[in-house]
Design a protein around this motif. Structure first.
Motif, PDB file in Angstrom:
ATOM      1  N   GLY B 328       0.700  -1.165   0.032  1.00 12.67           N
ATOM      2  CA  GLY B 328      -0.067  -0.151  -0.023  1.00 12.67           C
ATOM      3  C   GLY B 328       0.668   1.276   0.159  1.00 12.67           C
ATOM      4  O   GLY B 328       0.737   2.034  -0.884  1.00 12.67           O
ATOM      5  N   ALA B 329       1.583   1.468   1.048  1.00 11.82           N
ATOM      6  CA  ALA B 329       2.423   2.658   1.196  1.00 11.82           C
ATOM      7  C   ALA B 329       3.250   2.947  -0.248  1.00 11.82           C
ATOM      8  O   ALA B 329       3.321   4.126  -0.454  1.00 11.82           O
ATOM      9  CB  ALA B 329       3.187   2.651   2.372  1.00 11.82           C
ATOM     10  N   GLY B 331       2.692   2.015  -3.202  1.00 10.90           N
ATOM     11  CA  GLY B 331       1.767   2.272  -4.069  1.00 10.90           C
ATOM     12  C   GLY B 331       1.424   3.791  -3.831  1.00 10.90           C
ATOM     13  O   GLY B 331       1.457   4.457  -5.119  1.00 10.90           O
ATOM     14  N   VAL B 332       0.940   4.109  -2.935  1.00 14.35           N
ATOM     15  CA  VAL B 332       0.496   5.702  -2.736  1.00 14.35           C
ATOM     16  C   VAL B 332       1.881   6.611  -2.963  1.00 14.35           C
ATOM     17  O   VAL B 332       1.797   7.710  -3.654  1.00 14.35           O
ATOM     18  CB  VAL B 332       0.399   5.897  -1.191  1.00 14.35           C
ATOM     19  CG1 VAL B 332       0.208   7.232  -0.916  1.00 14.35           C
ATOM     20  CG2 VAL B 332      -0.904   5.044  -0.737  1.00 14.35           C
ATOM     21  N   PRO B 347      -5.972   4.575 -13.373  1.00 11.87           N
ATOM     22  CA  PRO B 347      -6.901   3.351 -13.015  1.00 11.87           C
ATOM     23  C   PRO B 347      -6.995   2.387 -14.241  1.00 11.87           C
ATOM     24  O   PRO B 347      -7.133   2.840 -15.287  1.00 11.87           O
ATOM     25  CB  PRO B 347      -8.162   3.968 -12.632  1.00 11.87           C
ATOM     26  CG  PRO B 347      -8.031   5.258 -12.411  1.00 11.87           C
ATOM     27  CD  PRO B 347      -6.792   5.520 -13.255  1.00 11.87           C
ATOM     28  N   PRO B 363      -8.223 -10.690   1.687  1.00  8.90           N
ATOM     29  CA  PRO B 363      -8.341  -9.253   1.290  1.00  8.90           C
ATOM     30  C   PRO B 363      -7.082  -8.569   1.327  1.00  8.90           C
ATOM     31  O   PRO B 363      -5.893  -9.299   1.574  1.00  8.90           O
ATOM     32  CB  PRO B 363      -9.125  -8.681   2.411  1.00  8.90           C
ATOM     33  CG  PRO B 363      -8.684  -9.501   3.640  1.00  8.90           C
ATOM     34  CD  PRO B 363      -8.320 -11.006   3.241  1.00  8.90           C
ATOM     35  N   SER B 366      -5.678  -4.853  -3.944  1.00  6.18           N
ATOM     36  CA  SER B 366      -6.172  -3.791  -4.963  1.00  6.18           C
ATOM     37  C   SER B 366      -5.690  -3.824  -6.420  1.00  6.18           C
ATOM     38  O   SER B 366      -4.553  -3.884  -6.671  1.00  6.18           O
ATOM     39  CB  SER B 366      -6.062  -2.428  -4.364  1.00  6.18           C
ATOM     40  OG  SER B 366      -6.285  -1.517  -5.206  1.00  6.18           O
ATOM     41  N   LEU B 368      -6.506  -1.652  -8.671  1.00  6.28           N
ATOM     42  CA  LEU B 368      -6.803  -0.240  -9.100  1.00  6.28           C
ATOM     43  C   LEU B 368      -5.644   0.109 -10.089  1.00  6.28           C
ATOM     44  O   LEU B 368      -5.973   0.901 -11.196  1.00  6.28           O
ATOM     45  CB  LEU B 368      -6.864   0.774  -8.039  1.00  6.28           C
ATOM     46  CG  LEU B 368      -7.672   1.955  -8.106  1.00  6.28           C
ATOM     47  CD1 LEU B 368      -8.902   1.797  -8.865  1.00  6.28           C
ATOM     48  CD2 LEU B 368      -7.779   2.903  -7.042  1.00  6.28           C
ATOM     49  N   ASN B 369      -4.502   0.063  -9.630  1.00  4.47           N
ATOM     50  CA  ASN B 369      -3.153   0.682 -10.141  1.00  4.47           C
ATOM     51  C   ASN B 369      -2.833   1.950  -9.446  1.00  4.47           C
ATOM     52  O   ASN B 369      -3.515   2.914  -9.512  1.00  4.47           O
ATOM     53  CB  ASN B 369      -3.297   1.105 -11.740  1.00  4.47           C
ATOM     54  CG  ASN B 369      -1.784   1.280 -12.331  1.00  4.47           C
ATOM     55  OD1 ASN B 369      -0.917   1.078 -11.535  1.00  4.47           O
ATOM     56  ND2 ASN B 369      -1.646   2.105 -13.324  1.00  4.47           N
ATOM     57  N   PRO B 370      -1.805   1.708  -8.475  1.00  2.00           N
ATOM     58  CA  PRO B 370      -1.136   0.547  -8.524  1.00  2.00           C
ATOM     59  C   PRO B 370      -1.666  -0.832  -8.047  1.00  2.00           C
ATOM     60  O   PRO B 370      -2.669  -0.564  -7.266  1.00  2.00           O
ATOM     61  CB  PRO B 370      -0.178   1.345  -7.285  1.00  2.00           C
ATOM     62  CG  PRO B 370       0.023   2.727  -7.358  1.00  2.00           C
ATOM     63  CD  PRO B 370      -1.359   2.916  -7.812  1.00  2.00           C
TER      64      PRO B 370
END
Lengths: 503, 503
Positions: B328-329, B331-332, B347, B363, B366, B368-370
């Motif tokens: 996550g981080a 990707g952000v 996206p 879960p 994601s 979405l891209n990243p």
């Protein structure tokens, strides 16, 4: 319920509830809800139990699972209420749907705080996830504090509390606190801290931040005596006013380094799917952060390097620096980078230059500053004289020594010996430590490595050893000169502002 | 004297003398002036003889020294004129005072060009040094070309020509040429190129640049068919008009990456003591460089990373990228960094997202891209499907795959096996190679390492091996995502401009 654990529920006044953080960060006893009796389980609860034992957590650990049984020599309690003492802290690792009930049980048993490692809440973007997270929030309002959900938890080396995946983290306590929504970021920083010479007071990965999050944790860390530097990665904030008030208050007491993720449109979108927070515009953030006195950084490396500089350097600014070693092109680059960061590499006083020039090999050397020692093999005893002399120039606030150890490689090859045997890195580190003690001026080391391929792992290994020697003495080390100067510049920005205010 | 070696001496018209660069870069025979009969001598001449033999230079080598004798199985000639053939190239490593006579001897023997490794000229700032350098210049005007003095010389892997200190350099030829006054910078880049996947056509460290220097070498490299990318570090230029004309002409033919040192006041002062050139103002340089179409970079790492991107990526711009893996981080951060560099992480199309989401663990993932693959241990076969699907989105120009191999460490510890045995890095590299071949869209790899201490050298070693696998397939690898994106952004700036001009 003892006075110190009561919540006053006065968030409306922007005050935080009274919380016994001591019981959360230094618990005498921990319950872990969601431990399997299979000790090889890859579940978070069993994983946390394993790593708490590996970390040598000294308090009591109570695994909890309705199925009972035992694991790793510990009895598994079927219910929280069966535990024979009041528990300080709980790790909740049950499946999302069961989390609210587990948290209720903890509240009823008088637990001060819990970290919820489970995911499956607001970050899913589903109604069910949001509702479960609302339930958590509602329970915390009745008197238990929560870190998480969807987080890696708390790392506190002094108490032996560790976060996921967690084993193998240092038990040495230090002066840097780190806050992040992202567990991965926290875990990476905890590991990088080891070789960068950063030791932590507390680290909190708070994930979705249903209860405890950036503003309140900042408020706590600003007052925490173990913490001298606060470092944080945040993707979104919940309540801008409160956060900026706390950030300003914290930055007035100690340096706060902040890496804000999600400043771009796509970044904000990505934040939403990662930790259910809102991002924000880059320009607004930069200008607001500047007003708070916090130090803004723009990537993980910059965050860690700035943290190392703040943690290990004296609490002041260093405008004028001397750069020793590294050779001509590195010296030229040093000047350019220093100027870009508002620092100077002033020519040394002429008498000092003469003394240094008398020591250095000729030709090819220059004592102007940067001091080009002409030869990467110059002995530590000579470098010591150079450093001692340069420090005598009263304008010099800090020295940087650049060592290109990989330049010893041709000689290691020529003589057929391992490079670690011919590079006098231990003597060099000793010498640098001596110079710092004798001159009272800090020295920062830079250890670049141009040879990082599989057949040069001996060089990479040597540099790792030299770095370890340095950081064990509290001397900061950087891979590259521009990284060192950028990190020092952050220290200058923070302390320069305070020094100006004092005038 | 054959036609092609004649000098026309028409510098006044800003034309360069006709020079047979073929004899200089691919000599059939080399004379080394200043070789000791002691094969363990640390002199530059003997050193160069040793490293030329180690590199496996296939032509004839003629050591020269008035004292005669032999060394390393080769006869030492007392005088140039005793050598039984016309020599193409000479290495001059005699003491500064003797250099003019040595160069005269080479000229008289019909040598096309010489590199002068000796120092003790203009860089000393003494009248004697300047006069000796003037003498060199005067001799070159009569028909011999010179690289140096005060330099490490020429590295040309195809011919086996190597520069100081020189042993252990790759014999593989490639498409990147590098020019620098600084020998240290050239040597470091030659070594870093090995693990970064950069192979060189020609590298010239020209030191004081008494004769051949930036402008003329640019002119040559722009026309050189072996060279597709020109990379350079310069501290000062001799003749601004000529340089900018050549830079513009070269950048119109192929990418030119330039790191200009000495932009600050202190930097300019430091340049003067390093290579006897003049620095210049940063703002003026940046604006002039922009006009030429060259790519400006600001430190050595950025120079090397941009060179890798230009060397290994297709010759076009890549505005829209997909980022796979890393969590996550990361990707952000990817989105923020991309936006800062004028790139987008759009996206993915909804049908593609659905296909990817069906493959990834839940879960936490994601699409979405990243694309957050949720788990650092996701198998290469799954990553392949993710990459293949994402590439089908027609907006995507390039993919970046981030692998946090160090996250395997807890499992290596748990199962007590070396990390290289449980990380499927070879399969991953194979898979990425497959994806590139099948989709026609480049993939760039990012291999961060949060665990670089001495007790984690197995992780550092694993990452070095994985990097080697990647670069052997011509796939660029970066340590950090922001470095990858910055390097790609340079490619975009260069080719984007050309693509716009075509429209």
């Amino acid at each position: 319920m003892p006075e110190e654990r009561k919540h006053r529920g006065n968030r409306g006044n922007n005050r935080f509830p009274d919380t016994d953080f001591e019981r959360i960060f230094h618990p005498a006893s921990i319950a872990i809800l969601g431990v399997s009796s299979d000790e090889n389980s890859v579940g978070f609860g069993t994983g946390m139990l394993r790593v708490l034992k590996e970390m040598g957590f000294a308090g009591r650990i109570y695994p909890v699972n309705p199925s009972g049984g035992s694991v790793l020599g510990l009895k598994i309690y079927s219910r929280m209420e069966d535990i024979p003492e009041r528990v300080d802290f709980a790790v909740i690792a049950v499946t999302a749907k069961l989390v609210p009930q587990a948290l209720e049980d903890c509240l009823r048993s008088g637990v001060a705080g819990a970290e919820i490692l489970s995911s499956g809440f607001g970050e899913l973007g589903t109604q069910e996830g949001r509702q479960l997270e609302d339930q958590i929030r509602e329970i915390t309002a009745r008197g238990i504090r929560v870190v998480g959900p969807n987080c890696f938890g708390i790392y506190c080396p002094r108490s032996g509390l560790t976060m996921l995946p967690g084993q193998d983290l240092s038990r040495e306590s230090g002066n840097v606190a780190f806050l992040a929504q992202s567990g991965g970021m926290a875990s990476d920083f905890a590991h990088a801290g080891e070789w960068m010479g950063i030791r932590f007071s507390k680290m909190v990965s708070f994930g979705n931040g249903a209860d405890l999050r950036e503003a309140e944790l900042l408020n706590y860390l600003a007052r925490d005596h173990e913490t001298e530097v606060i470092s944080m990665y945040i993707e979104g904030i919940k309540d801008g006013d409160v956060f900026f008030r706390e950030l300003k208050a914290a930055a007035a007491r100690k340096p706060v380094i902040i890496f804000k993720g999600g400043l771009s449109a796509a970044g904000a979108r990505s934040v939403a799917s990662h930790t259910a927070s809102m991002g924000g515009s880059g320009l607004i953030w930069s200008s607001v952060l500047k007003q708070t006195g916090a130090v803004q950084v723009f990537d993980t490396q910059e965050l860690m390097q700035a943290s190392a500089a703040f943690s290990l350097l004296p609490k002041k600014s260093f405008r004028n620096i001397a750069v020793i070693g590294g050779g001509g092109a590195i010296g030229v680059a040093a000047c350019d980078i220093a100027e870009r960061h508002g620092m100077e590499i002033p020519p040394l006083a002429s008498d000092i230059r003469e003394r240094i020039e008398a020591i250095l090999p000729r030709p090819g050397s220059s004592a102007l500053n940067p001091v080009d020692v002409a030869n990467p093999l110059v002995a530590p005893s000579i470098l010591k004289e150079v450093l001692m002399n340069a420090a005598q120039d009263e304008r010099i606030d800090l020295q940087i020594i650049v060592s290109l150890f990989f330049h010893y490689n041709p000689y290691a090859l020529m003589f057929g010996v391992p490079i670690a045997e011919i590079v006098p890195y231990k003597e060099l580190v000793e010498v640098v430590g001596d110079v710092i003690n004798k001159t009272g001026k800090p020295v920062v080391a830079v250890l670049p490595n141009a040879r990082r391929g599989p057949r040069n792992m001996d060089i990479t290994g040597l540099i790792a050893l030299a770095r370890q020697e340095y950081v064990q003495r509290g001397i900061p080390v950087f891979d590259e000169l521009h990284e060192a100067i950028r990190a020092i510049a952050h220290v200058n920005t923070y302390y320069g502002r305070r020094e100006n205010e004092k005038r």
